[in-house]
Structures are given as C-alpha cells and as structure tokens.
Design a protein around this motif. Structure first.
Motif, short mmCIF file in Angstrom:
data_model
loop_
_atom_site.label_atom_id
_atom_site.label_comp_id
_atom_site.label_asym_id
_atom_site.label_seq_id
_atom_site.Cartn_x
_atom_site.Cartn_y
_atom_site.Cartn_z
N GLU A 70 -19.83 -30.07 7.73
CA GLU A 70 -19.13 -29.22 6.76
C GLU A 70 -17.70 -29.73 6.53
O GLU A 70 -17.22 -29.76 5.39
N ASP A 71 -17.04 -30.13 7.61
CA ASP A 71 -15.67 -30.66 7.48
C ASP A 71 -15.66 -31.96 6.68
O ASP A 71 -14.79 -32.17 5.81
N LEU A 72 -16.62 -32.83 6.95
CA LEU A 72 -16.68 -34.10 6.23
C LEU A 72 -17.00 -33.88 4.75
O LEU A 72 -16.41 -34.53 3.87
N GLU A 73 -17.90 -32.95 4.45
CA GLU A 73 -18.23 -32.64 3.06
C GLU A 73 -17.00 -32.10 2.34
O GLU A 73 -16.71 -32.50 1.20
N ALA A 74 -16.27 -31.21 3.00
CA ALA A 74 -15.07 -30.63 2.38
C ALA A 74 -14.00 -31.70 2.18
O ALA A 74 -13.30 -31.71 1.16
N ALA A 75 -13.87 -32.61 3.14
CA ALA A 75 -12.86 -33.67 3.04
C ALA A 75 -13.13 -34.56 1.84
O ALA A 75 -12.22 -34.84 1.04
N PHE A 76 -14.37 -35.01 1.69
CA PHE A 76 -14.66 -35.92 0.58
C PHE A 76 -14.65 -35.19 -0.76
O PHE A 76 -14.33 -35.79 -1.79
N ALA A 77 -14.97 -33.90 -0.78
CA ALA A 77 -14.84 -33.11 -2.01
C ALA A 77 -13.38 -33.01 -2.41
O ALA A 77 -13.03 -33.12 -3.60
N ASP A 78 -12.51 -32.83 -1.43
CA ASP A 78 -11.06 -32.78 -1.67
C ASP A 78 -10.55 -34.12 -2.20
O ASP A 78 -9.73 -34.18 -3.12
N LEU A 79 -11.07 -35.21 -1.62
CA LEU A 79 -10.65 -36.54 -2.05
C LEU A 79 -11.11 -36.85 -3.46
O LEU A 79 -10.49 -37.66 -4.16
N CYS A 80 -12.21 -36.22 -3.90
CA CYS A 80 -12.65 -36.39 -5.28
C CYS A 80 -11.60 -35.86 -6.25
O CYS A 80 -11.42 -36.40 -7.35
N ASP A 81 -10.90 -34.80 -5.86
CA ASP A 81 -9.86 -34.21 -6.70
C ASP A 81 -8.57 -35.00 -6.61
O ASP A 81 -7.89 -35.23 -7.62
N SER A 82 -8.23 -35.41 -5.38
CA SER A 82 -7.00 -36.18 -5.19
C SER A 82 -7.09 -36.95 -3.88
O SER A 82 -7.28 -36.35 -2.82
N ASP A 83 -6.98 -38.26 -3.98
CA ASP A 83 -7.03 -39.07 -2.76
C ASP A 83 -5.65 -39.64 -2.41
O ASP A 83 -5.53 -40.77 -1.91
N ASP A 84 -4.61 -38.85 -2.70
CA ASP A 84 -3.26 -39.30 -2.34
C ASP A 84 -3.08 -39.25 -0.83
O ASP A 84 -3.91 -38.70 -0.09
N GLU A 85 -2.00 -39.80 -0.38
CA GLU A 85 -1.77 -39.95 1.07
C GLU A 85 -1.64 -38.61 1.77
O GLU A 85 -2.07 -38.45 2.92
N GLU A 86 -1.06 -37.63 1.08
CA GLU A 86 -0.90 -36.31 1.69
C GLU A 86 -2.26 -35.68 1.99
O GLU A 86 -2.49 -35.15 3.09
N THR A 87 -3.16 -35.74 1.01
CA THR A 87 -4.51 -35.18 1.21
C THR A 87 -5.24 -35.94 2.32
O THR A 87 -5.90 -35.33 3.18
N LEU A 88 -5.11 -37.24 2.32
CA LEU A 88 -5.78 -38.08 3.30
C LEU A 88 -5.30 -37.77 4.71
O LEU A 88 -6.10 -37.60 5.64
N GLN A 89 -3.99 -37.68 4.88
CA GLN A 89 -3.43 -37.41 6.22
C GLN A 89 -3.79 -36.02 6.71
O GLN A 89 -3.98 -35.80 7.91
N LYS A 90 -3.91 -35.06 5.78
CA LYS A 90 -4.29 -33.70 6.16
C LYS A 90 -5.67 -33.71 6.82
O LYS A 90 -5.86 -33.14 7.90
N TRP A 91 -6.62 -34.39 6.18
CA TRP A 91 -7.97 -34.40 6.73
C TRP A 91 -8.09 -35.30 7.96
O TRP A 91 -8.87 -35.03 8.87
N ALA A 92 -7.29 -36.35 8.00
CA ALA A 92 -7.34 -37.26 9.15
C ALA A 92 -6.85 -36.59 10.43
O ALA A 92 -7.13 -37.06 11.54
N SER A 93 -6.12 -35.47 10.28
CA SER A 93 -5.62 -34.76 11.45
C SER A 93 -6.71 -33.91 12.11
O SER A 93 -6.54 -33.43 13.23
N TYR A 94 -7.85 -33.74 11.43
CA TYR A 94 -8.96 -32.98 12.02
C TYR A 94 -9.59 -33.78 13.16
O TYR A 94 -9.58 -35.02 13.14
N PRO A 95 -10.13 -33.10 14.16
CA PRO A 95 -10.76 -33.80 15.29
C PRO A 95 -11.86 -34.77 14.82
O PRO A 95 -12.70 -34.41 14.01
#
Length: 385
Positions: free
Chosen positions: A247-272
């Motif tokens: 579920e986390d991975l699906e949400a992360a890539f869905a978010d990246l579809c909208d915006s894959d800027d560094e802020e979005t990327l770092q937010k999801w990369a902080s997840y375990p």
C-alpha cells in the motif's frame, strides 16, 4: 446459483473467482523447469469471501499467496469452496524414432470419460494449467469415470516398462499422465487452457529497466517470508506487513505520477524500507523525460520472493516441450474445450517466436484430436484445421 463478479478478469486472475463461483475445484498447473512460482506437489485450501474486506481470499499458505496478501484463516471466510491445486513439472522430451508410430496408438487408447466420449458442459470441477501462474493457466475439467476400475486402466496405459520401445525421456511425462487422469476422473468436464509462454517466456520488465534499476525494485518490493513453522498469528503478521508495504509503495508511485520533485521523493524515501527509492527515481529520470511510474509499480509487484520466469527457449527446447505435451494429451481424456493464450501483446511470449509456437501447438492439437474448429479471437477470424 452463479454470483456476478463485479471486477475485471484477465488471464492472470480468473481462476480464483471461478473457484469461488463453484465452477472449478481441481487445478493442475503444469510448469516448465524455469517457472517456479508455486512449490511442487499438492495444495489443498479454501477459497471464499473475506468477512472484513468482502474480497476473495484463500487459506493457502504458499509464498505465492502470502506475498500477494491473500491469506486469511478459515473462520474469516464465508461461502467457502475447497480447491485442490496440483503443481507438476514438465520437462522437454528428447526426440525418438519411435514416436511417430506410437502417437496414433496412444491416441486410440486414450481413456474415455463417458460412453459416448461427449463431455458435459454443465459444470467444471477440475482444472489443469500449463505455464506461468502469474500469467498463464491452462484448465482441465473432467467427466465422471465410467467405473471404479478406470484408474487401473489409466495406470496400465501409462506404464513405461523397461522393454518399452518408447524413449526413456517419455516415461516421466507418462507418469504425469497417470496423476492427471486420477484428477480428471473427479470432475464432470474439463477445459484445456494453454498459454504459449509455457514454451518460451520473457520477463518484459528486464528489458524496460537497467539491471541496477531492476535490482532496486527487487529491494523495494522484497517479501519477508514467515518462519517455516509459522503459527496462524505469525502468518497474519506476515500478511499484514506485506499489505502495508505494498500500500505504501502504491501510494508513493501514485504521488510521483503527480509530481516527482525532490521534496516528494525525499518524503517517501523516509518511510521504512524505501530509502532506495531515491536512487531508482534518479536513474529513471536520467534515462527518460517522463517515467511511467504506474508501470514501475507494476514491475515492482513481480519482484517479491522469486523472479518472473525469463527463458527464451531454443528451437530444440520448444520441440521437446511440444513432444512432452503431446505424450500427455494422448494419455488423458479429450477436453470439452481448448483455449490458447498468445501472451504476445505484453511481451511475455517472445514476439519473434509466438507465431511459430502457435503453429506448432495447433498442429499438435490437430494430430491428437483430429479436425479443429479454430477461432482466432485476436484477429476476429475462424478457420478449420
């Protein structure tokens, strides 16, 4: 009563709904050596509706089901149906000078399931599959045997004595034939469903992504297996963790579809467990102007406890598997229906081989069953062979 299924079915997910609807209770998956998604042997488990999610779930504890988050205990299922899954290896058969002559005799002695050799289509209780379960599933549904002595007839037909004129490599396939006959006699009718990627298969994602990117996907989507002797609580914890991970991975890539800027990327990369997401996205963006993150997620879902099969077969290997399937089909009852999946549009069956393999399979079916009424659904045409 048949219950409607409010979902879109495709080649890789139609069997469980068919079991839940009561059409199938026996599945035989025949797989080549390079497809190892489900452990060899017999699996007996329940299929039903999860009381908490109203989705179809199973009590099967093979890693194939656990990694998809499909396991629940029996007391959480309603409208339970028993499924007997038989997983059987099929190896290529070496060429033999005696095969041509033996084909007709074996076909003539094929065990019949009814006195008039006409199978009932009222229900399906058996299913035999050859190929990749994530993508393929040939199905066999069989008629009641005429008498209790039928299994002995099958055994006599399929024995390989030392003096047999058959090539030695045929004997293992004939042993499989005995097992399949035993399963088919428990049903009313059967459908043989063949996927052409049984004979030669590619993992298309290995061509879409670099080796480093694919390894990063494997790291992100890796499935932590439960202990060998896990309790029910341990299995539930395993599935819960897996569901949250996906579920986390699906949400992360869905978010990246909208915006894959560094802020979005770092937010999801902080997840375990998602640190490697940064390197993956940077690599994709370096190669592509606009990465298809939905496709990346779909590729990741295939990277759990075992890789998708990837084995582009030689002509000799394809011919060997064709021989094996012919030996098997001449030993088992005639199916009610044969379906064939090309698996070419998604590149699972190599595009340069799919037409050749299809021609060989149709020729094989014609040699075993006689004249065929062929409907080419992908080209909206029909022909008789």
């Amino acid at each position: 009563m048949t219950r409607p299924c409010n979902c879109e079915l495709s080649i890789e997910n139609w069997i469980m709904p068919a079991v839940y609807a009561g059409h199938i209770s026996q599945v035989v998956w025949l797989h080549p050596p390079w497809a190892q998604q489900i452990s060899e042997g017999k699996h007996h488990f329940l299929v039903g509706k999860d009381l908490s999610t109203t989705t179809i779930r199973v009590t099967g504890t093979d890693h194939y089901f656990l990694s998809d988050g499909l396991y629940v205990p029996a007391d959480q299922l309603e409208n339970q149906k028993l499924l007997n899954l038989h997983v059987i290896l099929i190896n290529p058969t070496e060429a033999s000078n005696s095969q041509e002559g033996n084909g007709e005799a074996a076909s003539a002695k094929r065990l019949k399931l009814s006195t008039d050799d006409t199978a009932s289509t009222s229900s399906v209780t058996s299913s035999m599959a050859a190929g990749d379960p994530d993508h393929t599933t040939p199905s066999l549904k069989a008629k009641e045997a005429q008498s209790a002595s039928a299994p002995n007839k099958a055994e006599t037909l399929l024995e390989c004595p030392a003096s047999s004129s058959l090539g030695n490599s045929e004997c293992p396939v004939r042993e499989v034939g005995k097992d399949v006959c035993q399963v088919l006699q428990k049903g009313d009718a059967y459908v043989l469903d063949i996927d052409l990627d049984f004979f030669s298969v590619k993992n298309p994602f290995k061509e879409m992504y670099t080796q480093t990117e694919y390894e990063l996907l494997q790291e992100l989507y890796s499935f932590k297996k439960p202990d060998r002797n896990a309790t029910e609580e341990g299995l539930l914890d395993c599935v819960e963790n897996r569901v949250h991970q996906l579920e986390d991975l699906e949400a992360a890539f869905a978010d990246l579809c909208d915006s894959d800027d560094e802020e979005t990327l770092q937010k999801w990369a902080s997840y375990p467990g998602m640190k490697s997401l940064v390197q993956l996205v940077h690599s994709l963006k370096a190669r592509m102007e606009s990465p298809d993150y939905e496709m990346v997620h779909q590729a990741g879902l295939t990277c759990d406890y075992v890789e998708l099969p990837h084995h582009v077969s030689t002509e000799e290997e394809i011919e060997g598997l064709i021989r094996s399937i012919k030996i098997l089909l001449t030993a088992v009852p005639k199916p009610t229906l044969v379906t064939v999946a090309r698996s070419s549009l998604d590149d699972y069956c190599p595009s340069e081989q799919v037409d050749i393999i299809q021609e060989k399979v149709l020729s094989l079916l014609g040699s075993v069953y006689g004249s065929l009424d062929v409907h080419l659904d992908y080209s909206n045409t029909a022909s008789s062979l």
